[in-house]
Design an enzyme around this catalytic site. Structure first.
Site, short mmCIF file in Angstrom:
data_model
loop_
_atom_site.label_atom_id
_atom_site.label_comp_id
_atom_site.label_asym_id
_atom_site.label_seq_id
_atom_site.Cartn_x
_atom_site.Cartn_y
_atom_site.Cartn_z
N ASN A 271 0.80 -1.22 0.00
CA ASN A 271 0.00 0.00 0.00
C ASN A 271 0.84 1.27 0.00
OD1 ASN A 271 -2.46 -1.65 0.42
ND2 ASN A 271 -1.40 -2.15 2.32
N ARG A 299 0.01 -6.01 8.88
CA ARG A 299 -1.38 -5.82 8.45
C ARG A 299 -1.39 -5.85 6.94
NH1 ARG A 299 -4.98 -1.72 11.88
NH2 ARG A 299 -3.91 -1.83 13.87
N CYS A 300 -2.47 -6.37 6.37
CA CYS A 300 -2.55 -6.30 4.91
C CYS A 300 -2.67 -4.85 4.47
CB CYS A 300 -3.70 -7.14 4.39
SG CYS A 300 -5.25 -6.68 5.11
N THR A 301 -3.05 -3.97 5.39
CA THR A 301 -3.18 -2.55 5.06
C THR A 301 -1.94 -1.73 5.43
OG1 THR A 301 -4.27 -2.24 7.18
CG2 THR A 301 -5.71 -2.47 5.27
#
Ligand code: UN1
Length: 537
Positions: A271, A299-301
């Site tokens: 991201n 976190r995937c974010t």
């Protein structure tokens, strides 16, 4: 529930839970076991669980299939009441559950509390949704005929979740699946089986009937995770939901495709956090710190690339690096002021260490990054230092690959257009962020970025229970979690028409009863308009 004494060194953390699969509201213990270890202190055994084979998965799917009939016929507001009660139990036990999140996967206290709160918010949101779950009443083309749409549940939902959000993300899937009348077979992460088991026990206490939520425990490859995917082809599930890597997500997508099913896939991210020359730099530094290093970057974010306008790049970098150097890393069970703790497991640790070689081969310049931290309490887990690479461009491997640890790249750009181009130059499209004070730049960014989620003057992380969560490109398959949008993922539409005319009125037949009265078509207003109101300007 069954507990035993922990190892001598780890008594201070509490006991070890002797867990089980949970099938038809019964504990099932069979076969070999695995241990869930506290990542911050490997002497602490949080839980011990059996490993499910194909037999247990079959039994769980069968229990869910049988429970589906009654559960799907239960009025949605009644299902909502159980979910509301579950939410209240989570709320009453928020402290213990948050402690368990810290102990089992190593989140800091404030993050653990936040992630339990996310599950509570999700339960309360969907309790109310049980009183809506709207279908539509639609006009028919014919007279005296009613058309109505209904949402129908799919049946048995197979679920696999990751360890980094062991209570919030399962609640994003299980709660909407249940409120819409589906039943569930869930394989929690092998990093967080204890939280999964307690999640199911609290649901039982809230009044969830047997068979509605079943748990099978085990590992991933060559184990329970792989058998769960094989079970898609066997027809055990009518819907599948997965959070994890893009590689595994594609395998699940292929299996579901063969069965003509659409899974919910919430996958990786790389991201971008973008900072323009007119940004509030103090705020940008603080947000970037959490986006990159909060949760140890797991976190995937989490932010993978910081894309900086060259005019403020050096200033931002010096402030960011001095703040990053001050971050306290340690055992969050013993010190609630640490910024992040140990990595969740060895696998993440190995991948983190490998990225140093990748970055060096790419020719990136390391600004900070001591690698694995050693000595004293650090030897009890896989602790790593915050890392930062400068001189990165979007063609490099480290700019493209998700690392899932506390590392970030600096990409310098000359203006907004090159910033947007860099932000879009990855295969992923989960979250994104821009810092700017110019509303026109905000507008251009949110329209130009290809990502499922966009923050303006905020971190790339941080979902809300009532907003759609999910990504574009390799971050998912377009399905969304949370809010009203997730309801589409767990229901299929049925269109029903009821003819009350007393005679047969066939649709798609060009018959008189579908047209309007002949009188209306006699009007010549349109041609009179054309003849008499000719513009001469
Ligand atoms: C994930 O990391 O797999 O918004 C999903 C956030 C988190 C993301 C959870 N709730 O940052």
């Amino acid at each position: 529930m069954k507990f035993t004494n922990n190892s001598k060194d780890a008594e201070k953390y509490g006991k070890t839970l002797i867990g089980a699969h949970f099938i038809n509201n019964k504990d099932v213990v069979e076969g070999s076991t695995f241990k869930s270890i506290n990542p911050s202190d490997n002497s602490d055994i949080v839980g011990q669980f059996p490993i499910a084979g194909e037999k247990e998965i079959k039994a769980a799917a069968e229990a869910a299939r049988i429970a589906f009939k009654k559960w799907s016929e239960t009025p949605a507001p009644v299902r909502g009441e159980i979910i509301g009660k579950f939410g209240r139990l989570l709320h009453e036990h928020k402290d213990e559950l948050s402690w368990l999140v810290t102990r089992e996967i190593g989140k800091t206290k404030r993050e653990a509390m936040g992630s339990v709160q996310e599950a509570i918010d999700t339960a309360y949101f969907f309790q109310s949704e049980g009183r809506r779950l709207y279908g539509q009443q639609v006009w028919s083309e014919m007279r005296n005929k009613e058309c109505v749409t209904y949402r129908r549940p799919y049946g048995v939902v197979g679920i696999i979740t990751a360890g980094n959000f062991p209570i919030a993300v399962p609640s994003w899937k299980i709660i909407p699946a249940l409120i819409t009348g589906n039943t569930v077979v869930w394989k929690p992460s092998e990093d967080a089986p204890t939280i999964g088991y307690i999640f199911a026990k609290l649901f039982e206490e809230a009044g969830l009937p047997a068979g509605c939520l079943n748990i099978v425990n085990g590992l991933g490859a060559n184990s329970t995770g792989e058998y769960m995917i094989k079970a898609i082809d066997k027809g055990y599930f009518q819907k599948f939901s997965f959070t994890g890597s893009t590689v595994v997500g594609k395998l699940i997508g292929e299996a579901c495709g063969r069965m003509l099913q659409v899974p919910s896939l919430e996958l990786g991210g790389k991201n971008p956090l973008c900072i323009m020359d007119d940004a509030d730099l103090d705020k940008a530094v603080e947000a970037a710190l959490f986006s990159c290093y909060g949760t140890g970057g797991q976190r995937c974010t989490s932010t993978g690339n910081i894309i900086l306008h060259e005019k403020i790049a050096d200033k931002f970098l010096s402030e960011f690096v001095s703040a990053a150097k001050k971050l306290k890393i340690g055992n969050p069970c013993l010190d609630s002021s640490v910024y992040y703790g140990a990595l969740i497991n060895e696998k993440f640790g190995t991948r983190f260490m490998e990225h140093f070689d990748m970055a060096k081969k790419d020719g990136a310049k390391m600004i900070i990054g001591e690698g694995r931290l050693k000595g004293g309490a650090f030897d009890k887990g896989f602790y790593v230092a915050p890392t930062l690479w400068d001189g990165v461009n979007m063609k490099m491997n480290i700019a493209q690959n998700e690392v899932f640890g506390p590392t970030v790249n600096i990409v310098r750009v000359k203006d907004f257009n090159t910033l947007l181009e860099a932000a879009n130059a990855v295969e992923y499209g989960l979250s994104s962020a821009i810092f700017t004070s110019n509303p026109k730049t905000m507008y251009a960014f949110k329209n130009g970025i290809d990502a499922g989620m966009t923050s303006i003057n905020n971190s790339t992380t941080g979902a809300e229970a009532h907003l759609p969560f999910g990504g574009t490109k390799n971050s998912g398959n377009g399905t969304r979690e949370s809010g009203i949008w997730v309801i589409d993922a767990y229901t299929k539409w049925q269109a029903v028409n009821t003819d009350l005319s007393g005679h047969l009125q066939l649709a798609q037949i060009d018959a008189e009863h579908t047209s309007i009265d002949a009188a209306a078509s006699k009007s010549s207003a349109a041609s009179e308009l054309k003849d008499n109101f000719k513009p001469i300007w």
